[in-house]
Design a protein around this motif. Structure first.
Motif, PDB file in Angstrom:
ATOM      1  N   PHE B  12      26.144  10.245  20.089  1.00  0.00           N
ATOM      2  CA  PHE B  12      26.191  11.009  21.339  1.00  0.00           C
ATOM      3  C   PHE B  12      26.004  12.492  21.079  1.00  0.00           C
ATOM      4  CE2 PHE B  12      28.677   7.198  21.668  1.00  0.00           C
ATOM      5  CZ  PHE B  12      28.390   6.700  22.931  1.00  0.00           C
ATOM      6  N   TYR B  13      25.235  13.147  21.970  1.00  0.00           N
ATOM      7  CA  TYR B  13      25.231  14.607  22.045  1.00  0.00           C
ATOM      8  C   TYR B  13      25.896  14.953  23.364  1.00  0.00           C
ATOM      9  CZ  TYR B  13      21.858  14.696  18.215  1.00  0.00           C
ATOM     10  OH  TYR B  13      21.242  14.560  17.007  1.00  0.00           O
ATOM     11  N   GLY B  14      27.127  15.400  23.318  1.00  0.00           N
ATOM     12  CA  GLY B  14      27.860  15.585  24.566  1.00  0.00           C
ATOM     13  C   GLY B  14      27.967  14.236  25.259  1.00  0.00           C
ATOM     14  N   GLN B  17      23.619   9.845  25.267  1.00  0.00           N
ATOM     15  CA  GLN B  17      23.590   8.952  24.120  1.00  0.00           C
ATOM     16  C   GLN B  17      22.201   8.971  23.502  1.00  0.00           C
ATOM     17  OE1 GLN B  17      25.273   5.115  24.888  1.00  0.00           O
ATOM     18  NE2 GLN B  17      25.030   4.427  22.760  1.00  0.00           N
ATOM     19  N   ALA B  18      22.126   9.313  22.205  1.00  0.00           N
ATOM     20  CA  ALA B  18      20.817   9.432  21.558  1.00  0.00           C
ATOM     21  C   ALA B  18      20.447   8.172  20.792  1.00  0.00           C
ATOM     22  CB  ALA B  18      20.816  10.640  20.626  1.00  0.00           C
ATOM     23  N   LEU B  19      21.431   7.435  20.259  1.00  0.00           N
ATOM     24  CA  LEU B  19      21.149   6.171  19.587  1.00  0.00           C
ATOM     25  C   LEU B  19      21.992   5.066  20.209  1.00  0.00           C
ATOM     26  CD1 LEU B  19      21.018   7.130  15.771  1.00  0.00           C
ATOM     27  CD2 LEU B  19      19.113   6.881  17.379  1.00  0.00           C
ATOM     28  N   PRO B  37       8.073   7.859  18.056  1.00  0.00           N
ATOM     29  CA  PRO B  37       7.475   9.055  18.652  1.00  0.00           C
ATOM     30  C   PRO B  37       8.482  10.195  18.759  1.00  0.00           C
ATOM     31  CG  PRO B  37       8.000   7.475  20.357  1.00  0.00           C
ATOM     32  CD  PRO B  37       8.327   6.810  19.049  1.00  0.00           C
ATOM     33  N   ASN B  38       8.032  11.345  19.235  1.00  0.00           N
ATOM     34  CA  ASN B  38       8.919  12.491  19.460  1.00  0.00           C
ATOM     35  C   ASN B  38      10.119  12.098  20.303  1.00  0.00           C
ATOM     36  OD1 ASN B  38       6.035  14.414  19.601  1.00  0.00           O
ATOM     37  ND2 ASN B  38       7.691  14.860  18.218  1.00  0.00           N
ATOM     38  N   GLY B  39      11.286  12.541  19.909  1.00  0.00           N
ATOM     39  CA  GLY B  39      12.475  12.310  20.717  1.00  0.00           C
ATOM     40  C   GLY B  39      13.041  10.912  20.611  1.00  0.00           C
ATOM     41  N   ALA B  40      12.501  10.076  19.690  1.00  0.00           N
ATOM     42  CA  ALA B  40      12.981   8.704  19.562  1.00  0.00           C
ATOM     43  C   ALA B  40      14.394   8.649  18.994  1.00  0.00           C
ATOM     44  CB  ALA B  40      12.038   7.910  18.669  1.00  0.00           C
ATOM     45  N   GLY B  41      14.722   9.630  18.164  1.00  0.00           N
ATOM     46  CA  GLY B  41      16.050   9.648  17.546  1.00  0.00           C
ATOM     47  C   GLY B  41      15.994   9.541  16.032  1.00  0.00           C
ATOM     48  N   LYS B  42      14.831   9.817  15.443  1.00  0.00           N
ATOM     49  CA  LYS B  42      14.687   9.693  13.993  1.00  0.00           C
ATOM     50  C   LYS B  42      15.585  10.691  13.256  1.00  0.00           C
ATOM     51  CE  LYS B  42      10.255  10.614  14.220  1.00  0.00           C
ATOM     52  NZ  LYS B  42      10.116  10.824  15.671  1.00  0.00           N
ATOM     53  N   SER B  43      15.496  11.947  13.663  1.00  0.00           N
ATOM     54  CA  SER B  43      16.329  12.956  12.999  1.00  0.00           C
ATOM     55  C   SER B  43      17.803  12.681  13.251  1.00  0.00           C
ATOM     56  CB  SER B  43      15.980  14.355  13.496  1.00  0.00           C
ATOM     57  OG  SER B  43      14.605  14.602  13.315  1.00  0.00           O
ATOM     58  N   THR B  44      18.094  12.250  14.471  1.00  0.00           N
ATOM     59  CA  THR B  44      19.475  11.929  14.813  1.00  0.00           C
ATOM     60  C   THR B  44      20.018  10.836  13.897  1.00  0.00           C
ATOM     61  OG1 THR B  44      19.044  12.501  17.115  1.00  0.00           O
ATOM     62  CG2 THR B  44      20.965  11.127  16.678  1.00  0.00           C
ATOM     63  N   LEU B  45      19.190   9.849  13.611  1.00  0.00           N
ATOM     64  CA  LEU B  45      19.620   8.745  12.746  1.00  0.00           C
ATOM     65  C   LEU B  45      19.975   9.264  11.343  1.00  0.00           C
ATOM     66  CD1 LEU B  45      20.023   5.753  12.108  1.00  0.00           C
ATOM     67  CD2 LEU B  45      17.555   5.559  11.726  1.00  0.00           C
ATOM     68  N   THR B  83      15.636  17.621   5.274  1.00  0.00           N
ATOM     69  CA  THR B  83      15.654  17.571   6.739  1.00  0.00           C
ATOM     70  C   THR B  83      14.290  17.942   7.318  1.00  0.00           C
ATOM     71  OG1 THR B  83      16.385  19.844   6.860  1.00  0.00           O
ATOM     72  CG2 THR B  83      18.094  18.160   6.861  1.00  0.00           C
ATOM     73  N   GLU B  84      14.197  17.758   8.637  1.00  0.00           N
ATOM     74  CA  GLU B  84      12.939  18.000   9.332  1.00  0.00           C
ATOM     75  C   GLU B  84      12.429  19.428   9.145  1.00  0.00           C
ATOM     76  OE1 GLU B  84      13.324  17.024  13.437  1.00  0.00           O
ATOM     77  OE2 GLU B  84      11.174  16.862  13.653  1.00  0.00           O
ATOM     78  N   ARG B  85      13.301  20.408   9.316  1.00  0.00           N
ATOM     79  CA  ARG B  85      12.875  21.801   9.176  1.00  0.00           C
ATOM     80  C   ARG B  85      13.132  22.338   7.779  1.00  0.00           C
ATOM     81  NH1 ARG B  85      15.159  21.211  13.880  1.00  0.00           N
ATOM     82  NH2 ARG B  85      13.852  21.346  15.739  1.00  0.00           N
ATOM     83  N   GLU B 191       8.903   8.796  10.180  1.00  0.00           N
ATOM     84  CA  GLU B 191       7.504   9.208  10.367  1.00  0.00           C
ATOM     85  C   GLU B 191       7.052   9.006  11.803  1.00  0.00           C
ATOM     86  OE1 GLU B 191       4.827  10.620   9.410  1.00  0.00           O
ATOM     87  OE2 GLU B 191       5.678  11.293   7.529  1.00  0.00           O
ATOM     88  N   GLN B 192       6.099   9.839  12.233  1.00  0.00           N
ATOM     89  CA  GLN B 192       5.352   9.509  13.445  1.00  0.00           C
ATOM     90  C   GLN B 192       4.032   8.883  13.031  1.00  0.00           C
ATOM     91  OE1 GLN B 192       5.264  12.119  16.761  1.00  0.00           O
ATOM     92  NE2 GLN B 192       6.691  13.544  15.803  1.00  0.00           N
ATOM     93  N   ASN B 193       3.609   9.241  11.826  1.00  0.00           N
ATOM     94  CA  ASN B 193       2.349   8.765  11.289  1.00  0.00           C
ATOM     95  C   ASN B 193       2.552   7.377  10.692  1.00  0.00           C
ATOM     96  OD1 ASN B 193       0.141   8.205   9.699  1.00  0.00           O
ATOM     97  ND2 ASN B 193      -0.090  10.327   8.990  1.00  0.00           N
TER      98      ASN B 193
HETATM   99  N1  LIG Z   1      21.660  18.954  19.076  1.00  0.00           N
HETATM  100  C1  LIG Z   1      21.281  18.212  20.131  1.00  0.00           C
HETATM  101  N2  LIG Z   1      21.882  18.347  21.307  1.00  0.00           N
HETATM  102  C2  LIG Z   1      21.523  17.597  22.373  1.00  0.00           C
HETATM  103  N3  LIG Z   1      20.557  16.684  22.347  1.00  0.00           N
HETATM  104  C3  LIG Z   1      19.903  16.504  21.189  1.00  0.00           C
HETATM  105  C4  LIG Z   1      20.225  17.254  20.015  1.00  0.00           C
HETATM  106  N4  LIG Z   1      19.410  16.867  19.021  1.00  0.00           N
HETATM  107  C5  LIG Z   1      18.625  15.925  19.538  1.00  0.00           C
HETATM  108  N5  LIG Z   1      18.908  15.687  20.843  1.00  0.00           N
HETATM  109  C6  LIG Z   1      18.258  14.707  21.714  1.00  0.00           C
HETATM  110  O1  LIG Z   1      18.375  13.447  21.103  1.00  0.00           O
HETATM  111  C7  LIG Z   1      17.152  12.728  21.225  1.00  0.00           C
HETATM  112  C8  LIG Z   1      16.637  12.340  19.869  1.00  0.00           C
HETATM  113  O2  LIG Z   1      16.236  13.519  19.179  1.00  0.00           O
HETATM  114  P1  LIG Z   1      15.720  13.520  17.677  1.00  0.00           P
HETATM  115  O3  LIG Z   1      15.551  14.922  17.268  1.00  0.00           O
HETATM  116  O4  LIG Z   1      16.614  12.681  16.875  1.00  0.00           O
HETATM  117  O5  LIG Z   1      14.302  12.811  17.822  1.00  0.00           O
HETATM  118  P2  LIG Z   1      13.167  12.645  16.723  1.00  0.00           P
HETATM  119  O6  LIG Z   1      12.774  11.224  16.736  1.00  0.00           O
HETATM  120  O7  LIG Z   1      13.588  13.219  15.458  1.00  0.00           O
HETATM  121  O8  LIG Z   1      11.982  13.494  17.369  1.00  0.00           O
HETATM  122  P3  LIG Z   1      10.869  14.382  16.645  1.00  0.00           P
HETATM  123  O9  LIG Z   1       9.797  13.468  16.182  1.00  0.00           O
HETATM  124  O10 LIG Z   1      10.389  15.295  17.730  1.00  0.00           O
HETATM  125  O11 LIG Z   1      11.521  15.106  15.525  1.00  0.00           O
HETATM  126  C9  LIG Z   1      16.212  13.612  22.011  1.00  0.00           C
HETATM  127  O12 LIG Z   1      16.257  13.224  23.359  1.00  0.00           O
HETATM  128  C10 LIG Z   1      16.785  14.978  21.852  1.00  0.00           C
HETATM  129  O13 LIG Z   1      16.523  15.769  22.959  1.00  0.00           O
END
Ligand SMILES: Nc1ncnc2c1ncn2[C@@H]1O[C@H](COP(=O)(O)OP(=O)(O)OP(=O)(O)O)[C@@H](O)[C@H]1O
Ligand SMILES: [Mg+2]
Lengths: 284, 234
Positions: B12-14, B17-19, B37-45, B83-85, B191-193
């Motif tokens: 959860f972010y606040g 729910q991200a995953l 794809p973008n925003g799927a939750g890869k970095s969150t995982l 990490t991503e960045r 990956e997105q690729n």
């Molecule tokens: N710190 C945060 N606070 C609130 N929401 C977040 C935060 N980080 C990510 N999210 C949300 O959680 C979801 C998943 O984000 P995440 O960054 O994990 O995606 P991603 O798959 O890594 O995307 P990308 O390919 O763009 O890196 C998105 O909807 C994003 O907006």
């Protein structure tokens, strides 16, 4: 006149650099203004005074006690207040300011409201070409250089020092390197308290002990952060010299009553012209 | 037993729910990819595995329950995370960044520096350069290098090819393969690729809007029509 400004400018700047270093450290690592920082300076002075002039302990032991008091109080500020409010810089600033006011009252209760005069750490006056400086303030400048040089070597060449810089530059990067930021914060606050107390002993021998002596060093510290910008130790050192020299020049050439005013004006000027400070970057 | 095992992970972010109930297994010695794809939750995982998010579920690493451990302790168990960045320290030189990576592993600094510099000779040539002034590719190398400085058993890399030229992607792929085959390092990448992911991993998970599927081999993926439509363009 020129020589007098040069010498007094350097010793005053050295003292200011020593005063500010503990404050800028906290700001670099935690991005919060510790407005209770002046209390470490006051506490350093009073504990040193009580140990040396009231309890009759030797100079060295009195110094150690002052430093221990600074370290303890620094750690307590962090553990009891700052750590709980960490996500909210404004709450940290308000509560540390309140803490400073409370400590001021406490000092009056314990030591009385009348100012006290401290003995210089060492006696004697150095005269050169008609300019005279006390050995005490020269020692302060020397200590300032040693402390700052030591701190610079510490953050550059030791694992712990590097970890402190790492947290100040990228917290997540530090965490994924296995660094525990709360441990780093504790170390920084302890060091900040120690530096404050050391500066306090010299500041108090330079002026005198009284219960609102925490205000002026705090203003100097804020000025160093604003003029120097966040972070680099060298930047703070240069900022301290700008502030010290501007003050020496105005008090010598214009009027002694302007002490402090020039610093305030400098703060405003820099805020208007270069809000990020003259040497601002995110490094410690 | 798997080296890393995630069961029913909610993050959860606040309030958001991200995953949603994510499960994933990583066998020791394998390369696993999570594609989405973008925003799927890869970095969150990946952030959640090392304890950087508010999470619920069960995560075990090397037979240890790490679900409620602090990030620094999880890292210390043997996870390297690029990490991503990058999250490099911008005003430190390349070598200093690597040394911070060795914060928990001081007895093998020389050997690990040698390994990293052999993998990325560019880093050795420019070890004093501040990472703030590095190119994107160099920064990716520095970030991988820093993750390797703690002698991890599991290396996690978030989008290793993000923003990199094809030639640099190939270089990174070769390094990851080498680390896996020669040093036996277990690797998780996101990956997105999808082509890059399939060129490295024997198991690929698809992640979409916080939900994950069953792992598939690259061959299965190529044959699956929905995937073909979504990722390869019909
Ligand atoms: N710190 C945060 N606070 C609130 N929401 C977040 C935060 N980080 C990510 N999210 C949300 O959680 C979801 C998943 O984000 P995440 O960054 O994990 O995606 P991603 O798959 O890594 O995307 P990308 O390919 O763009 O890196 C998105 O909807 C994003 O907006
Ligand atoms: Mg991402």
């Amino acid at each position: 006149m020129a020589l007098q400004i040069l010498i007094q400018g350097f010793v005053l700047s050295g003292l200011y650099a020593l005063i500010a270093v503990g404050f800028t450290m906290i700001f670099s690592v935690g991005r919060v203004l510790n407005l209770a920082y002046g209390v470490y300076i006051m506490l350093g002075g009073y504990i040193y005074y009580a140990a040396l002039q009231e309890a009759g302990l030797p100079v060295f032991a009195s110094f150690i006690l002052a430093i221990l008091a600074g370290v303890t109080f620094g750690l307590l500020t962090y553990i009891l207040l700052v750590r709980r409010l960490e996500d909210n810089p404004i709450a940290v600033e308000i509560s540390t300011l309140i803490l400073a006011v409370v400590m001021q009252a406490l000092i009056v209760v314990i030591f009385g409201a009348a100012p006290k005069t401290m003995w210089p750490v060492i006696r004697g006056v150095l005269r050169y070409e008609g300019v005279s400086v006390t050995m005490n303030i020269l020692l302060a400048t020397g200590v300032s250089w040693v402390v700052l040089g030591g701190l610079m070597a510490f953050v550059r060449y030791t694992h712990l020092g590097r970890a402190i810089r790492a947290v100040s530059m990228d917290r997540k990067g530090a965490v994924i390197s296995g660094i525990e930021p709360s441990v780093i914060s504790m170390v920084t606050w302890a060091l900040s308290g120690a530096f404050g107390a050391i500066a306090g002993v010299f500041f108090a021998t330079f002026t005198q002990l009284d219960s609102h002596m925490w205000v002026f060093p705090l203003i100097i510290s804020v000025a160093v952060v604003i003029v120097g910008g966040i972070g680099s130790i060298v930047g703070s050192l240069i900022a301290a010299h700008i502030i010290g020299f501007v003050e020496t020049i105005t008090t010598t050439l214009i009027a002694a009553e302007l002490r402090g005013v020039s610093t305030m004006l400098l703060i405003i000027l820099v805020l208007l012209v270069r809000p990020k400070g003259l040497f601002g970057k995110a490094e410690l | 037993m798997a080296l890393l095992s995630i069961g029913d992970l909610d993050v959860f972010y606040g309030r958001a729910q991200a995953l949603h109930g994510v499960s994933l297994e990583v066998e020791a010695g394998s390369i696993v990819a999570v594609v989405g794809p973008n925003g799927a939750g890869k970095s969150t995982l990946l952030d959640s595995i090392v304890g950087l998010t508010r999470r619920r579920g069960q995560i075990t690493f090397a037979d240890t329950d790490i679900t409620r451990m602090s990030p620094a302790r999880i890292i210390r168990l043997g996870i390297g995370y690029a990490t991503e960045r990058g999250n490099l320290f911008p005003f430190m030189g390349v070598k200093e960044n690597l040394l911070v990576g060795a914060y928990r592993k001081r007895d093998a600094i020389e050997a690990n520096l040698r390994t990293v510099f052999d993998l990325f000779p560019r880093l050795e040539e420019r070890q004093k350069q501040e990472t703030a002034t590095q190119s994107g590719g160099e920064r990716q190398m520095a970030s991988l290098g820093r993750a390797l400085m703690s002698s991890p058993t599991l290396l996690m890399v978030d989008e290793p090819t993000l923003g990199l030229a094809p030639r640099v992607c190939l270089e990174i792929a070769a390094v990851l393969k080498d680390l896996n085959e020669r040093l036996g390092l277990t690797i998780v990448i996101t990956e997105q690729n999808v082509n890059f992911a399939m060129s490295l991993a024997r198991e690929v998970y698809l992640l979409e809007t916080g939900r994950i599927g069953e792992p598939r081999t690259p061959e299965e993926l190529r044959e699956s029509p929905e995937i073909a439509a979504a990722y390869f363009g019909d």
